[in-house]
Design a protein around this motif. Structure first.
Motif, mmCIF file in Angstrom:
data_model
loop_
_atom_site.group_PDB
_atom_site.id
_atom_site.type_symbol
_atom_site.label_atom_id
_atom_site.label_comp_id
_atom_site.label_asym_id
_atom_site.label_seq_id
_atom_site.Cartn_x
_atom_site.Cartn_y
_atom_site.Cartn_z
ATOM 1 N N UNK A 127 0.842 -1.171 0.000
ATOM 2 C CA UNK A 127 0.000 0.000 0.000
ATOM 3 C C UNK A 127 0.888 1.236 0.000
ATOM 4 N N UNK A 128 0.535 2.156 -0.861
ATOM 5 C CA UNK A 128 1.296 3.397 -0.934
ATOM 6 C C UNK A 128 0.971 4.298 0.240
ATOM 7 N N UNK A 129 1.893 5.151 0.573
ATOM 8 C CA UNK A 129 1.716 6.076 1.699
ATOM 9 C C UNK A 129 0.505 6.976 1.485
ATOM 10 N N UNK A 130 0.226 7.347 0.225
ATOM 11 C CA UNK A 130 -0.899 8.230 -0.068
ATOM 12 C C UNK A 130 -2.247 7.531 0.128
ATOM 13 N N UNK A 131 -2.271 6.184 0.199
ATOM 14 C CA UNK A 131 -3.516 5.430 0.363
ATOM 15 C C UNK A 131 -3.897 5.233 1.823
ATOM 16 N N UNK A 132 -2.993 5.510 2.742
ATOM 17 C CA UNK A 132 -3.269 5.294 4.159
ATOM 18 C C UNK A 132 -4.192 6.390 4.672
ATOM 19 N N UNK A 133 -5.265 5.974 5.367
ATOM 20 C CA UNK A 133 -6.213 6.926 5.932
ATOM 21 C C UNK A 133 -6.395 6.597 7.401
ATOM 22 N N UNK B 90 -6.685 -6.584 -2.920
ATOM 23 C CA UNK B 90 -6.324 -7.386 -4.082
ATOM 24 C C UNK B 90 -6.243 -6.481 -5.298
ATOM 25 N N UNK B 91 -5.372 -6.840 -6.203
ATOM 26 C CA UNK B 91 -5.292 -6.116 -7.471
ATOM 27 C C UNK B 91 -5.048 -7.147 -8.572
ATOM 28 N N UNK B 92 -6.092 -7.358 -9.394
ATOM 29 C CA UNK B 92 -5.992 -8.289 -10.512
ATOM 30 C C UNK B 92 -6.610 -7.646 -11.742
ATOM 31 N N UNK C 61 -21.965 0.787 0.349
ATOM 32 C CA UNK C 61 -21.502 1.635 -0.755
ATOM 33 C C UNK C 61 -20.304 0.974 -1.428
ATOM 34 N N UNK C 62 -20.253 1.055 -2.749
ATOM 35 C CA UNK C 62 -19.131 0.516 -3.516
ATOM 36 C C UNK C 62 -18.694 1.562 -4.535
ATOM 37 N N UNK D 186 -9.394 0.377 -8.340
ATOM 38 C CA UNK D 186 -9.505 -0.134 -6.973
ATOM 39 C C UNK D 186 -10.966 -0.075 -6.541
ATOM 40 N N UNK D 187 -11.521 -1.231 -6.165
ATOM 41 C CA UNK D 187 -12.891 -1.304 -5.685
ATOM 42 C C UNK D 187 -12.881 -1.162 -4.169
ATOM 43 N N UNK D 188 -13.600 -0.159 -3.656
ATOM 44 C CA UNK D 188 -13.703 0.071 -2.223
ATOM 45 C C UNK D 188 -15.154 -0.136 -1.813
ATOM 46 N N UNK D 189 -15.385 -1.069 -0.887
ATOM 47 C CA UNK D 189 -16.725 -1.357 -0.390
ATOM 48 C C UNK D 189 -16.781 -0.903 1.060
ATOM 49 N N UNK D 190 -17.769 -0.052 1.369
ATOM 50 C CA UNK D 190 -17.935 0.465 2.722
ATOM 51 C C UNK D 190 -19.209 -0.132 3.306
#
Length: 69
Positions: A1-7, A16-18, A38-39, A45-49
């Motif tokens: 995970x990149x530093x910019x993705x950390x929250x 996963x990344x495919x 929510x998706x 990148x798929x983010x599901x909340x």
């Protein structure tokens, strides 16, 4: 995970990344608000909340701070 993705306050359970199409099914526990799922797909990148709800059960104690002065 990149530093910019950390929250702050976000917990990642799976990352996963495919490339290409895929299908994934989830079984949610009873304490999930199914009406408020929510998706978002952004930059591949798929983010599901998923929001949790409190189920009726034994009441918990609550600590209250008392200011004396």
């Amino acid at each position: 995970m990149r530093e910019s993705e950390k929250k702050e306050g976000v917990k990642y359970l799976k990352m996963e990344r495919r490339p290409g199409k895929f299908l994934m099914k989830f079984v949610f526990p009873k304490n999930v608000n199914k009406e408020n799922i929510k998706a978002v797909c952004q930059d591949g990148v798929l983010t599901i909340t998923v929001e949790k709800i409190l189920l009726p059960g034994p009441k918990r104690s609550k600590m209250i701070e008392i200011n004396v002065g």
